[in-house]
Motif scaffolding. Sequence first.
Motif, PDB file in Angstrom:
ATOM      1  N   ALA A  59     -14.878 -54.143  39.721  1.00 19.09           N
ATOM      2  CA  ALA A  59     -15.173 -54.239  38.278  1.00 19.09           C
ATOM      3  C   ALA A  59     -14.507 -53.124  37.475  1.00 19.09           C
ATOM      4  O   ALA A  59     -15.101 -52.568  36.550  1.00 19.09           O
ATOM      5  CB  ALA A  59     -16.681 -54.243  38.042  1.00 19.09           C
ATOM      6  N   GLY A  60     -13.288 -52.771  37.849  1.00 20.28           N
ATOM      7  CA  GLY A  60     -12.548 -51.744  37.123  1.00 20.28           C
ATOM      8  C   GLY A  60     -12.675 -50.357  37.705  1.00 20.28           C
ATOM      9  O   GLY A  60     -11.919 -49.441  37.330  1.00 20.28           O
ATOM     10  N   SER A  61     -13.635 -50.143  38.619  1.00 18.34           N
ATOM     11  CA  SER A  61     -13.830 -48.807  39.180  1.00 18.34           C
ATOM     12  C   SER A  61     -12.655 -48.339  40.023  1.00 18.34           C
ATOM     13  O   SER A  61     -12.488 -47.138  40.250  1.00 18.34           O
ATOM     14  CB  SER A  61     -15.115 -48.775  40.027  1.00 18.34           C
ATOM     15  OG  SER A  61     -16.252 -48.866  39.196  1.00 18.34           O
ATOM     16  N   LEU A  62     -11.831 -49.272  40.485  1.00 16.68           N
ATOM     17  CA  LEU A  62     -10.630 -48.901  41.241  1.00 16.68           C
ATOM     18  C   LEU A  62      -9.747 -47.951  40.444  1.00 16.68           C
ATOM     19  O   LEU A  62      -9.025 -47.135  41.013  1.00 16.68           O
ATOM     20  CB  LEU A  62      -9.848 -50.171  41.590  1.00 16.68           C
ATOM     21  CG  LEU A  62      -8.504 -50.013  42.302  1.00 16.68           C
ATOM     22  CD1 LEU A  62      -8.701 -49.378  43.672  1.00 16.68           C
ATOM     23  CD2 LEU A  62      -7.802 -51.356  42.427  1.00 16.68           C
ATOM     24  N   PHE A  63      -9.825 -48.034  39.117  1.00 17.27           N
ATOM     25  CA  PHE A  63      -8.978 -47.225  38.250  1.00 17.27           C
ATOM     26  C   PHE A  63      -9.679 -45.959  37.746  1.00 17.27           C
ATOM     27  O   PHE A  63      -9.156 -45.268  36.877  1.00 17.27           O
ATOM     28  CB  PHE A  63      -8.514 -48.063  37.054  1.00 17.27           C
ATOM     29  CG  PHE A  63      -7.818 -49.329  37.452  1.00 17.27           C
ATOM     30  CD1 PHE A  63      -6.525 -49.295  37.941  1.00 17.27           C
ATOM     31  CD2 PHE A  63      -8.468 -50.550  37.371  1.00 17.27           C
ATOM     32  CE1 PHE A  63      -5.873 -50.456  38.322  1.00 17.27           C
ATOM     33  CE2 PHE A  63      -7.831 -51.722  37.741  1.00 17.27           C
ATOM     34  CZ  PHE A  63      -6.530 -51.676  38.230  1.00 17.27           C
ATOM     35  N   HIS A  64     -10.868 -45.667  38.297  1.00 16.56           N
ATOM     36  CA  HIS A  64     -11.650 -44.538  37.792  1.00 16.56           C
ATOM     37  C   HIS A  64     -11.670 -43.314  38.701  1.00 16.56           C
ATOM     38  O   HIS A  64     -11.889 -42.207  38.220  1.00 16.56           O
ATOM     39  CB  HIS A  64     -13.111 -44.971  37.559  1.00 16.56           C
ATOM     40  CG  HIS A  64     -13.273 -45.955  36.458  1.00 16.56           C
ATOM     41  ND1 HIS A  64     -14.447 -46.633  36.239  1.00 16.56           N
ATOM     42  CD2 HIS A  64     -12.410 -46.394  35.507  1.00 16.56           C
ATOM     43  CE1 HIS A  64     -14.301 -47.447  35.199  1.00 16.56           C
ATOM     44  NE2 HIS A  64     -13.071 -47.318  34.739  1.00 16.56           N
TER      45      HIS A  64
END
Length: 298
Positions: A178-183
């Motif tokens: 849910a986008g956490s890969l980029f965090h």
Amino acid sequence: MNETGRPQDYPLSNPRADRVRKVAQLAGRPARLKRSEFLAEGPQAVREALVLHGKRIAAGERGIVYEVYATEACLDRHPELEELAEGTSAHLATDEVIAAMADTVTPQGIVAVCGFVDVSLEQVLDAGPRLIAILCQVRDPGNAGTVLRAADAAGADAVILTGSSVDIYNPKAVRSTAGSLFHLPIVLGADATEVAARCKERGIGVLAADGYGDLNLDRLQDENAGRRSGASAAESVYALEEPTAWLFGNEAQGLAEDEIALADHRVAVPVYGSAESLNLGTAATVCLYASARAQQAS
């Protein structure tokens, strides 16, 4: 972008075009490895990819988003994506083209071609991490993505996947984050023995999440709370507020004996009901939040 702010006047409309097939190939691991690229699908994932892209460009680094394809309807619903996509190779596309590119049965109208974002173990350790999740032989992309998302929510400093774990760039894994890969920093293909040894060299304790562990997570949390309040001067076996790396094992078999042996302690999450055990995502979330809470309080 054209004068109206939209990527181009006429959307890509041929789902069999070479450009479309090239994007669709990223659903397969061979193409991802060959090109060091992967696919982010849906407004949430693409938004977070573009935010990271912008931060890297602003810092004078290479961006991570190479191409963006979106339907007009998606951009109407999420106008902020147009601004974020400025400076990238952005294209309008029909629903049929997006469907041909995407890995999902019901695409959400936007996909982005991104460069790999993983970093080295050295980079992670040099940053002085206090909380790390290590995934050992985690094979299911949904589970890996769920743990990564939980680690992000708990404020962990990095997630490390061993060489036998799933490819985190698998489309299902990317969606599950849910986008956490980029965090937060991600390390791939690591050797569990080396990671544990390097963590201990840096003063980072290593805990194995194990249903048969000799330590009870609730007890560790109670002892931590007692020390903070001054109610207990007793020294606990392990202080959760210290820098910690959690080992999480395979969905079916858990941690192997040689992986458990790498840990300073085996810690069990207590089960008070009739369930046989907790699934990987739930157990990882509970463990990471226990450490995060102790570290925040300290």
